[in-house]
Design an enzyme around this catalytic site. Structure first.
Site, short mmCIF file in Angstrom:
data_model
loop_
_atom_site.label_atom_id
_atom_site.label_comp_id
_atom_site.label_asym_id
_atom_site.label_seq_id
_atom_site.Cartn_x
_atom_site.Cartn_y
_atom_site.Cartn_z
N ASP A 1 -0.32 5.14 0.96
CA ASP A 1 -0.60 6.11 2.02
C ASP A 1 -0.65 5.42 3.38
O ASP A 1 -1.39 4.47 3.59
CB ASP A 1 -1.94 6.81 1.76
CG ASP A 1 -1.86 7.76 0.57
OD1 ASP A 1 -1.01 8.66 0.60
OD2 ASP A 1 -2.63 7.58 -0.39
N ASP B 1 0.85 -1.18 0.00
CA ASP B 1 0.00 0.00 0.00
C ASP B 1 0.90 1.24 0.00
O ASP B 1 2.09 1.15 0.29
CB ASP B 1 -0.89 -0.04 1.25
CG ASP B 1 -1.71 1.21 1.43
OD1 ASP B 1 -2.41 1.60 0.48
OD2 ASP B 1 -1.66 1.81 2.51
#
Length: 223
Positions: free
Chosen positions: A16, A14
Site C-alpha cells: 500500500d 511494501d
C-alpha cells in the site's frame, strides 16, 4: 545529472502506497472508524499508514484491551477487502514488477493474504512468488520482523537488501532491519529514507551477470 545507483541482491517491497495506491479506501474506512471512536480523523491518518490495523489501534486507543483491537481489526480487514473502489497501481509499478522477473524480490505487507491478493488484483499487478503478510509475523512494522523474514526466505543477507516503502513505520522497519530504503511517494520523504522518488517511474532496474541488482534512481529525487 546522472542517476543515483544503489546495488542489492534482493528487493523487499511494501504494497500500500508503494505498489498500490489504496489511499482512497484507507481514508474512507479509517475516518469512519475515527468517527465511531470520537477521534480526530486527521490525527488518525497520521498513525495508520504502514502498520497492521490492530497496532494502529493500540497507539490510538492505548487503554483498550488488545483482544478488542484484534476483533476490530478483523472486521476492518474484511471491510477493506470488500472495498476496492479507487484502488489503482502506483505509476510505474507494473513495469517495475515486470523488470524484477527472475530476480530475488518479495512482497512484505501489513495486509493479510486476502487483502493483499484483492488489492494487487484490483491494481492489475502480479503477486511476487515470495510474500510476507500479516499472518506471517508476530509484530507489525515498525518492527523489522517482516523484512528480516523476507530476506531469510530469499536467502539474502539483510545488508544486501533494498526496501521500497512509503510510510514512516515502513521506513523505520527497513532501517531497523539493517537495510537501505527507497522512499516512494509524498509520505516517505519526511522519514529520511536513503533515496526518495515520487513514484516508480523514477526507478530503473538493471540485472548484472553476477546476480547483483542495480537500481538507477532519478538523482533529482534523491536525498
Amino acid at each position: 545529472m546522472p542517476a543515483t545507483v544503489l546495488t542489492a541482491r534482493a528487493l523487499l517491497l511494501d504494497m500500500d502506497g508503494t505498489l498500490v495506491n489504496s489511499d482512497a479506501v484507507v481514508e474512507r474506512i479509517w475516518r469512519r472508524w475515527a468517527e465511531r471512536h470520537g477521534l480526530d480523523g486527521d490525527e488518525v491518518m497520521k498513525v495508520v499508514h504502514g502498520r497492521q490495523g490492530h497496532a494502529s489501534m493500540a497507539v490510538l486507543l492505548p487503554d483498550r484491551p488488545m483482544r478488542q483491537n484484534l476483533a476490530d481489526n478483523a472486521r476492518m480487514l474484511a471491510e477493506e477487502t470488500a472495498d476496492l473502489d479507487g484502488v489503482i497501481e502506483v505509476p510505474g509499478a507494473a513495469a517495475f514488477l515486470a523488470s524484477l522477473r527472475g530476480l530475488p524480490h518479495a512482497l512484505v505487507t501489513s495486509a493479510d493474504v486476502a487483502l493483499s491478493t484483492a488489492r494487487m488484483a484490483a491494481a492489475g499487478l502480479p503477486l511476487p512468488d515470495v510474500r510476507v503478510t500479516a499472518e506471517s509475523v508476530g509484530a507489525s512494522k515498525p518492527d523489522p520482523e517482516g523484512f528480516l523474514k523476507g530476506a531469510a526466505e530469499l536467502g539474502i543477507a539483510p545488508a544486501d537488501c533494498v526496501v521500497f516503502e512509503d510510510s514512516g513505520a515502513g521506513v523505520a522497519a527497513g532501517k531497523a532491519a539493517g537495510m537501505r530504503v527507497v522512499g516512494v511517494g509524498p509520505r516517505a520523504g519526511v522519514h529520511h529514507p536513503d533515496v526518495v522518488v515520487p513514484d516508480l517511474t523514477h526507478v530503473r532496474v538493471e540485472a548484472a551477470a553476477d546476480g547483483e541488482i542495480r537500481l538507477h534512481v532519478d538523482a533529482a529525487h534523491s536525498v
